[in-house]
Write a protein that holds these residues in place. Structure first.
Motif, PDB file in Angstrom:
ATOM      1  N   UNK A  50       0.825  -1.204   0.000  1.00 63.08           N
ATOM      2  CA  UNK A  50       0.000   0.000   0.000  1.00 63.08           C
ATOM      3  C   UNK A  50       0.862   1.259   0.000  1.00 63.08           C
ATOM      4  N   UNK A  51       0.561   2.213  -0.870  1.00 60.97           N
ATOM      5  CA  UNK A  51       1.324   3.474  -0.893  1.00 60.97           C
ATOM      6  C   UNK A  51       1.210   4.252   0.417  1.00 60.97           C
ATOM      7  N   UNK A  52       0.070   4.127   1.104  1.00 60.34           N
ATOM      8  CA  UNK A  52      -0.172   4.928   2.306  1.00 60.34           C
ATOM      9  C   UNK A  52       0.777   4.598   3.461  1.00 60.34           C
ATOM     10  N   UNK A  53       1.456   3.452   3.394  1.00 58.97           N
ATOM     11  CA  UNK A  53       2.347   3.059   4.493  1.00 58.97           C
ATOM     12  C   UNK A  53       3.756   3.610   4.344  1.00 58.97           C
ATOM     13  N   UNK A  54       4.039   4.275   3.230  1.00 59.90           N
ATOM     14  CA  UNK A  54       5.425   4.662   2.937  1.00 59.90           C
ATOM     15  C   UNK A  54       6.035   5.582   3.994  1.00 59.90           C
ATOM     16  N   UNK A  55       5.342   6.628   4.373  1.00 61.21           N
ATOM     17  CA  UNK A  55       5.897   7.589   5.316  1.00 61.21           C
ATOM     18  C   UNK A  55       6.156   6.948   6.671  1.00 61.21           C
ATOM     19  N   UNK A  56       5.180   6.156   7.153  1.00 57.45           N
ATOM     20  CA  UNK A  56       5.347   5.502   8.450  1.00 57.45           C
ATOM     21  C   UNK A  56       6.512   4.518   8.429  1.00 57.45           C
ATOM     22  N   UNK A  57       6.650   3.812   7.327  1.00 55.27           N
ATOM     23  CA  UNK A  57       7.769   2.879   7.195  1.00 55.27           C
ATOM     24  C   UNK A  57       9.095   3.625   7.212  1.00 55.27           C
ATOM     25  N   UNK A  58       9.147   4.745   6.510  1.00 58.72           N
ATOM     26  CA  UNK A  58      10.375   5.557   6.463  1.00 58.72           C
ATOM     27  C   UNK A  58      10.736   6.092   7.848  1.00 58.72           C
ATOM     28  N   UNK A  59       9.705   6.434   8.641  1.00 65.46           N
ATOM     29  CA  UNK A  59       9.948   6.982   9.970  1.00 65.46           C
ATOM     30  C   UNK A  59      10.209   5.885  11.012  1.00 65.46           C
ATOM     31  N   UNK A  60      10.138   4.621  10.579  1.00 65.90           N
ATOM     32  CA  UNK A  60      10.388   3.517  11.507  1.00 65.90           C
ATOM     33  C   UNK A  60       9.248   3.231  12.452  1.00 65.90           C
ATOM     34  N   UNK A  61       8.032   3.609  12.084  1.00 70.65           N
ATOM     35  CA  UNK A  61       6.864   3.366  12.940  1.00 70.65           C
ATOM     36  C   UNK A  61       6.278   1.983  12.672  1.00 70.65           C
ATOM     37  N   UNK A  62       5.894   1.307  13.727  1.00 66.81           N
ATOM     38  CA  UNK A  62       5.257  -0.001  13.625  1.00 66.81           C
ATOM     39  C   UNK A  62       3.802   0.168  13.194  1.00 66.81           C
ATOM     40  N   UNK A  63       3.361  -0.688  12.303  1.00 66.02           N
ATOM     41  CA  UNK A  63       1.986  -0.639  11.800  1.00 66.02           C
ATOM     42  C   UNK A  63       1.333  -1.993  12.066  1.00 66.02           C
ATOM     43  N   UNK A  64       0.111  -1.973  12.574  1.00 65.38           N
ATOM     44  CA  UNK A  64      -0.672  -3.188  12.745  1.00 65.38           C
ATOM     45  C   UNK A  64      -1.496  -3.432  11.484  1.00 65.38           C
TER      46      UNK A  64
END
Length: 626
Positions: free
Chosen positions: A447-461
């Motif tokens: 998903x494109x929407x996860x890119x920023x969170x992934x870059x910032x090292x944030x965990x996503x459920x």
């Protein structure tokens, strides 16, 4: 011999009991066996206070005899028996309980569990019999008496011959009708099944001559039938034994035999309580969901026993819906049963027991989660949906009970994690628990929407079930942290410099985005520069309570009016495609409209949503590629 009328307006009352009180005709055998057990318990009690009496449990039994030719069913016990006066008092007066009177007159010890209390169980025999004969000889008496009734008008009592103390009841079964076959109660297999279901844990042996097969003595190639006296009940219920007496194999074998499962359970809860309401419970958490678990045909509930006698096969009040997967039983001597012993007069005791069991089940699941993670994940794979529906149901009434049992796939841990584990790893300045929705883990990863969170090292459920986002809406937060979708609103994760640069470009291209928004019409609420995209050109996000994933779930339901989330088309202003379309606002607005349509349809496809006109989409791409 004079025929006597029943007391207490007996005809009307007896007809009411025969036709209205009991749900199933087979109950009569449970009632008569329970009465026989009471008679032997009374005799046992007498031996405790009379040194001239002895009680050898091996000499006490209940005997069942079925005579197909005579169409009679006989129940014999070696209990305390009844005198002529007791026959008339207990059987001649409907709703006069000899057992209840015995308990009032005597201080019965804890191990004497006399069941009868209403004095109507005996009359259930008239559901299947048109004539009932009771021959009884009381303890200490040299004489026996015979009580007999053929109808609801009255009964006779006459002298009889009986060599031993105890009672014999002979049921002359009714003729078969188009609606009812009373012959079934003469069938050996049927009798065995009724006893196994209702009276398996009566403390005295229930015996019957059964037909078996063996090789002939003179020719082992041929077989012959023979009769053998067999005990049909197991007598000592497993739940009455201590945990030290039982092995895992004992628990597992009982579960598979009792609840017709081919796999061992994942966990066993064997518990008891003494106090205002005393009970023993044996609960199992299955290894898999039954085939009909998520259908309306599935019947939740625990088996309910009163002193070892089955009262209800599935007592729903003992289990909350969220734990409806639990199988097992509860045995209590403190239940306020109604006159038929099939239902409860009021549910105060049940509520107390249910509250205790709910805590036990929750604690067992938490223990499994902590100490047997792999086992818990097996459980969760089968029953996670039930836990989630439990949170969503009743406006979140049970969310505090269930939220610690939830597991979700983690983008950083690459495995299932709890909400508590997620929160424990959050960064100091992180305000939200981030989640992303999709059909599979693989699709969410893209998903494109996860890119920023992934870059910032944030965990996503990762939420992969259709109920997940509804559950989160009901929970609202966990450990003072709010949930936030990767596709909702502004994630607000940019640095100050990044924010200034973004605001500058938004202002420079304000007219461009307004034009594209007008070109798409009511398909979107807004077109704007994205704060979350890094490498992808475009994505869809949403505003308000209704997300795009929730829209998909609601619209997939039958007979549901179509709903639509407030969609926002986000464009990556740092992507090469933006450099292509930006000048078109001044040079070729018609072509810019085509780009707006293609980008919007592309975003729909990324979300797994259908596009309105695939042919127009394909033609537009071809036109732009020229």
């Amino acid at each position: 011999m004079t025929k006597k009328a029943f007391k207490s307006e007996s005809k009307r009352l007896l007809e009411l009991m025969v036709h209205s009180i009991y749900t199933h005709k087979e109950i009569f055998l449970r009632e008569l066996i329970s009465n026989a057990s009471d008679a032997m318990d009374k005799l046992y009690y007498k031996t405790l206070s009379d040194e001239n009496l002895s009680f050898n449990r091996d000499n006490f039994f209940i005997r069942i005899d079925a005579d197909s030719k005579a169409r009679t069913l006989t129940i014999t016990d070696t209990g305390i028996g009844m005198t002529k006066e007791e026959l008339e008092e207990n059987l001649g007066t409907i709703a006069k309980s000899g057992s209840l009177q015995f308990k009032k007159d005597n201080e019965t010890p804890a191990d004497v569990d006399i069941i009868g209390q209403f004095g109507v169980g005996f009359y259930s025999a008239f559901m299947v019999a048109d004539k009932v004969t009771v021959t009884s000889r009381a303890l200490g008496s040299e004489e026996a008496c015979c009580w007999e009734a053929e109808d609801t008008e009255g009964y006779t009592i006459s002298p009889a011959e009986k060599e031993t103390v105890g009672t014999q009841i002979v049921l002359h079964l009714k003729p078969n009708t188009e609606d009812d076959s009373y012959d079934e109660f003469l069938d050996e297999y049927r009798i065995r099944g009724i006893i196994k279901k209702y009276s398996d844990y009566i403390r005295y042996p229930i015996q019957m001559m059964v037909t078996k097969t063996r090789p002939k003595a003179d020719n082992e190639q041929e077989f012959e039938d023979y009769q053998e006296l067999e005990t049909l009940n197991s007598m000592v219920p497993i739940w009455k034994k201590t945990k030290a007496e039982l092995t895992d194999e004992d628990y597992n074998n009982f579960y598979k035999d009792k609840f017709f499962d081919f796999q061992n359970p994942l966990s066993v809860i064997h518990t008891s309580a003494d106090g205002v309401t005393s009970y023993t419970a044996l609960l199992y958490i299955p290894a898999h969901a039954p085939y009909d678990f998520y259908t309306k045909d599935f019947e939740k509930g625990l088996q309910l026993y009163a002193n070892g006698v089955l009262i209800m096969d599935a007592c729903a009040e003992l289990l909350p819906d969220c734990f409806r997967f639990v199988k097992g039983l509860v045995d209590s001597a403190d239940l306020s049963l109604n006159i038929s012993r099939e239902l409860l007069q009021h549910d105060r005791q049940l509520k107390v027991i249910a509250a205790h069991l709910q805590k036990k089940i929750k604690n067992e699941l938490l223990s499994m989660l902590k100490n047997k993670r792999e086992t818990y994940e097996t459980f969760y794979q089968n029953f996670s949906r039930q836990l989630k529906f439990g949170i969503y149901d009743n406006f979140g009434r049970d969310k505090e009970l269930l939220q610690d049992l939830l597991l979700y796939y983690s983008s950083t841990e690459k495995k299932l994690v709890t909400l508590d584990e997620y929160v424990s790893r959050m960064k100091e300045d992180q305000k939200h628990i981030y989640y992303a929705c999709g059909e599979t883990v693989d699709k969410i990863n893209k998903l494109p929407q996860t890119e920023l969170l992934t870059e910032k090292g944030c965990e996503i459920l990762y939420f992969t079930e259709d109920v997940d986002e509804f559950v989160i809406q009901m929970l609202q937060g966990y450990a003072d942290k709010e949930f936030k979708s990767v596709a909702a609103g502004d994630l607000n994760l940019e640095s100050e410099d990044e924010k200034k640069e973004l605001e500058k470009k938004k202002a420079e291209n304000k007219d461009l985005f307004l034009f594209m928004q007008d070109a798409l019409g009511d398909k979107v609420k807004e077109v704007r520069a994205s704060t979350r995209l890094k490498s992808h050109p475009v994505c869809l996000t949403s505003e308000g309570m209704l997300s795009i994933e929730m829209e998909k779930v609601l619209n997939s339901m039958p007979n549901n009016q179509k709903v639509k989330a407030e969609r926002v088309l986000e464009i990556n202003i740092n992507h090469p495609i933006f450099a292509t379309i930006a000048p078109l606002y001044d040079t070729d607005k018609e072509k810019l409209k085509q780009y707006a349509s293609v980008l919007y349809d592309s975003a729909l496809l990324i979300e797994g949503l259908p596009i309105e006109d695939p042919v127009a989409y394909t033609n537009a791409i071809c036109e732009l590629m020229r």
